[in-house]
Design an enzyme around this catalytic site. Sequence first.
Site, short mmCIF file in Angstrom:
data_model
loop_
_atom_site.label_atom_id
_atom_site.label_comp_id
_atom_site.label_asym_id
_atom_site.label_seq_id
_atom_site.Cartn_x
_atom_site.Cartn_y
_atom_site.Cartn_z
N ARG A 14 -21.45 -33.41 -11.72
CA ARG A 14 -21.20 -32.02 -12.16
C ARG A 14 -19.72 -31.86 -12.52
NH1 ARG A 14 -24.14 -29.34 -7.08
NH2 ARG A 14 -23.37 -31.29 -6.18
N VAL A 28 -23.50 -42.62 -10.89
CA VAL A 28 -23.37 -43.96 -10.29
C VAL A 28 -24.57 -44.86 -10.58
CG1 VAL A 28 -21.81 -43.25 -8.39
CG2 VAL A 28 -24.29 -43.26 -8.01
N SER A 38 -26.71 -43.71 7.50
CA SER A 38 -27.41 -42.56 8.10
C SER A 38 -28.12 -43.01 9.36
CB SER A 38 -28.44 -42.03 7.10
OG SER A 38 -29.30 -41.09 7.71
N TYR A 92 -36.46 -43.03 1.66
CA TYR A 92 -35.07 -42.68 1.97
C TYR A 92 -34.57 -43.58 3.11
CZ TYR A 92 -30.86 -40.25 3.45
OH TYR A 92 -29.56 -39.95 3.80
N GLY A 100 -26.19 -38.20 11.71
CA GLY A 100 -27.47 -37.51 11.85
C GLY A 100 -27.44 -36.29 10.94
N THR A 119 -25.36 -29.69 4.58
CA THR A 119 -24.68 -29.77 3.27
C THR A 119 -25.71 -29.36 2.22
OG1 THR A 119 -25.41 -32.04 2.97
CG2 THR A 119 -23.28 -31.76 4.05
N PHE A 170 -27.60 -31.50 1.05
CA PHE A 170 -28.57 -32.59 1.19
C PHE A 170 -30.02 -32.13 1.17
CE2 PHE A 170 -31.12 -35.33 3.99
CZ PHE A 170 -30.91 -36.58 3.43
#
Length: 271
Positions: A53, A79, A158, A171, A202, A206, A208
């Site tokens: 963005r 990316v 993560s 994921y 954890g 955000t 996310f």
Amino acid sequence: MLFAKGFYFYYFCSNGNMMKKIALITGATSGIGRATARILAAHAHDVIITGRRAALLEETGQLIREKTGADVLPLSFDVRDIEQVQAHLGNLRGKWEKVDVLVNNAGLASGLSHIQDGDIEDWEKMIDTNIKGLLYVTRVISPGMVARGSGHIVNIGSIAGKEVYESGNVYCATKHAVDALNKGMRTDLAEHHIRVTAINPGAVETEFSVVRFHGDRQKADKVYEGFTPLYEQDIAEAILFAVTRPPHVNINDMLIMPTAQASTSKTVKKL
Ligand code: NDP
Ligand code: 8X3
């Protein structure tokens, strides 16, 4: 004597303008990446920030400059596209050419469903961003670190790279891959004195979950209901700690959870 040496180095690396470093943070238009760019810029780093963005990236760069006085180079690209990665990161000039710290943060979850119902487009997005994107950026930046015999790569993994939870299948697989790549990079780059660190959070509140639920904010807000999650600043501070250790110290792996989240399957009520 050892203490004195360590102290000397810490002082000069973590305090003010003595030794400004260059940090490249991918995915700095929001969340963990943005907070990391800000905190590194405030602690003796000039920063290259990236994200798709473009307007938001420019705005973020301007804010960081105003708040910290650091130099900021915003580079907008995806990316997942090796040609874009090479065009933007393969042609860095002047002081920007010497990236001391690479934070491989750009990443996402897309969708949450049992394997038999999985959306192929979601799967490809996660695999292409979280694994291939991280590899493309590393492939372009790491040869310079090898040539200089120094550098630090921080990979954002993560808890999903340590555990697997229902409907998290792909994921979790991408973050398990990041865990393996983190170890592989450290093994290959150790002889070049390059440090490699995994930061594994954890639940962090955000964008996310908004991204995971394809823009559905109501669904996303529910993820953080009833307990206190981590905030982007908590992870940024851990990254700052890792990259400001003296050169003989490598933080291999940090797993950082909300106090209220014992594991992916056990979250307790608000503290
Ligand atoms: P955000 O959605 O807030 O930030 C993700 C960042 O990644 C954005 O800046 C986004 O920028 C960038 N990004 C995503 N896809 C691409 C792409 N194809 N090309 C370039 N940039 C991209 O989420 P978080 O800050 O939470 O996530 C950051 C990292 O932390 C991710 O790797 C995530 O998996 C990991 N993580 C997050 C946790 C959480 O609970 N939030 C917990 C554990 C790990 P733009 O959209 O502008 O391209
Ligand atoms: C993000 C944390 O538990 O939603 O990586 O997978 S989780």
